[in-house]
Scaffold this motif. Structure first.
Motif, mmCIF file in Angstrom:
data_model
loop_
_atom_site.group_PDB
_atom_site.id
_atom_site.type_symbol
_atom_site.label_atom_id
_atom_site.label_comp_id
_atom_site.label_asym_id
_atom_site.label_seq_id
_atom_site.Cartn_x
_atom_site.Cartn_y
_atom_site.Cartn_z
ATOM 1 N N ASP A 128 -17.108 -11.025 0.584
ATOM 2 C CA ASP A 128 -15.875 -11.003 -0.186
ATOM 3 C C ASP A 128 -15.811 -12.308 -0.977
ATOM 4 O O ASP A 128 -15.558 -13.376 -0.421
ATOM 5 N N VAL A 129 -16.073 -12.224 -2.279
ATOM 6 C CA VAL A 129 -16.153 -13.423 -3.113
ATOM 7 C C VAL A 129 -14.786 -14.089 -3.230
ATOM 8 O O VAL A 129 -14.683 -15.320 -3.263
ATOM 9 N N HIS A 166 -16.803 -7.683 -2.311
ATOM 10 C CA HIS A 166 -15.401 -7.386 -2.586
ATOM 11 C C HIS A 166 -14.830 -8.400 -3.561
ATOM 12 O O HIS A 166 -15.166 -9.598 -3.509
ATOM 13 N N LEU A 167 -13.937 -7.930 -4.431
ATOM 14 C CA LEU A 167 -13.178 -8.774 -5.349
ATOM 15 C C LEU A 167 -11.700 -8.394 -5.246
ATOM 16 O O LEU A 167 -11.370 -7.210 -5.110
ATOM 17 N N VAL A 180 -25.286 -5.579 -6.616
ATOM 18 C CA VAL A 180 -24.737 -5.135 -5.328
ATOM 19 C C VAL A 180 -23.500 -4.276 -5.574
ATOM 20 O O VAL A 180 -22.692 -4.587 -6.453
ATOM 21 N N PRO A 181 -23.323 -3.163 -4.828
ATOM 22 C CA PRO A 181 -22.082 -2.395 -4.940
ATOM 23 C C PRO A 181 -20.877 -3.318 -4.815
ATOM 24 O O PRO A 181 -20.788 -4.112 -3.879
ATOM 25 N N THR A 182 -19.970 -3.219 -5.764
ATOM 26 C CA THR A 182 -18.843 -4.146 -5.851
ATOM 27 C C THR A 182 -17.536 -3.375 -5.865
ATOM 28 O O THR A 182 -17.398 -2.394 -6.605
ATOM 29 N N LEU A 183 -16.578 -3.839 -5.058
ATOM 30 C CA LEU A 183 -15.311 -3.129 -4.914
ATOM 31 C C LEU A 183 -14.143 -3.982 -5.383
ATOM 32 O O LEU A 183 -14.052 -5.157 -5.051
ATOM 33 N N ILE A 184 -13.234 -3.357 -6.137
ATOM 34 C CA ILE A 184 -11.960 -3.968 -6.490
ATOM 35 C C ILE A 184 -10.922 -3.541 -5.444
ATOM 36 O O ILE A 184 -10.669 -2.353 -5.256
#
Length: 301
Positions: free
Chosen positions: A188-189, A219-220, A261-265
């Motif tokens: 989680d950035v 995660h963002l 990488v798969p990235t989630l909002i």
């Protein structure tokens, strides 16, 4: 006997991402169920909180419909990987049933604890980062992966206070959990940025210390600022606003290190209309495409 998820010499060192593409997705929340089903928006994938779909009623049926058209990831908040009491078997069985029903491409949980003596606390609480706590977390991760017969990803927390007797840097603790159990890391950035600000850590050094091959998702989210009486600012991971510019910059660094990488909002408080989340996901996708042009499509194929 725990299932061994550690990669063999012949296996790819990167964590398995299942059906989740190396693209930007959105955290699906209840206010957007109907909009997603009615409009079929252009979203690469969705992630939901596992515990919201473990019972009966409309929610699991709606998710069944969503997953017919979109890849799905399950993100848990209740397994309490840091609890010295161990994993609640009844809760784990319900998670396992959800995994069997929804067949997610990724499964993740938090590096935290929330259960003591059978009482569930409504928070993701920080751990003392010690050798004893490391043994507890690894034992619990082994238990979860053995039951699910799947690799899980473990997410770094956001934190505001530190235990005085913590002896292991958080990034080393997380890497050790992944190395010992074969789990992956959900980086989680925003949490890295928030914790680094609050504790005076070097966020870039944090990212550099994580084994790149073990990071399977990013995660963002947005965060809030709270001025303190001494003039300092506390940053709080509230998932209630757009991603901050400094976090976008850190995300670009993360993509350089970890690859596409798969990235989630994530957006969990003051939830806006779906198009606002789509706009944030589009910004994440632009970062992905800029840092790794053409690679996202190749990995998703």
């Amino acid at each position: 006997m725990p299932v061994d998820f550690r990669p063999t010499a012949a296996a790819s060192p990167r964590v398995r991402r299942g059906s989740i593409p190396a693209a930007a997705g959105i955290g699906l929340r209840f206010p957007h169920h109907r909009a997603v089903l009615d409009t079929r928006p252009d979203v690469a994938w969705f992630e939901v909180h596992t515990e919201n779909y473990m019972g009966g009623g409309k929610a699991p049926a709606l998710l069944d419909a969503v997953r017919q058209d979109y890849p799905l990831s399950l993100h848990g908040v209740g397994l309490s990987l840091g609890s010295v009491d161990g994993i609640d078997d009844a809760h784990l069985e319900r998670v396992a049933l959800a995994v069997e029903r929804f067949e997610p491409g990724l499964i993740s949980e938090h590096l935290s604890w929330s259960v003591v003596d059978g009482t569930y606390l409504a928070d993701l609480l920080p751990l003392p980062l010690t050798e004893e706590a490391l043994e507890v977390v690894c034992r619990n991760v082994d238990r979860v992966q053995s039951r699910l017969r799947r690799q899980i990803l473990v997410e770094n927390p956001s934190s505001y206070l530190r235990f005085a007797h913590s002896s292991i840097p958080e990034w080393e603790f997380l890497a050790a959990v992944a190395t010992r159990t074969g789990c992956g890391i959900l980086c989680d950035v925003n949490n890295v940025y928030v914790s680094a600000w609050n504790h005076g850590w070097d966020a870039l050094a944090y990212l550099a210390a994580l084994p790149a091959s073990l990071v399977g998702e990013i995660h963002l989210a947005g965060h809030a600022e709270r001025p303190l009486d001494d003039g300092h600012i506390l940053r709080i991971d509230d998932h209630g606003s757009r991603v901050a510019p400094a976090v976008w910059s850190l995300y670009s660094v993360a993509l350089e290190r970890f690859g596409p990488v798969p990235t989630l909002i994530e957006w969990d408080t003051d939830i806006p209309a779906l198009d606002a989340l789509q706009d944030e996901a589009a910004q994440a996708q632009a970062h992905l495409d800029h840092v790794h042009p053409n690679e996202s499509d190749a990995l998703a194929a």
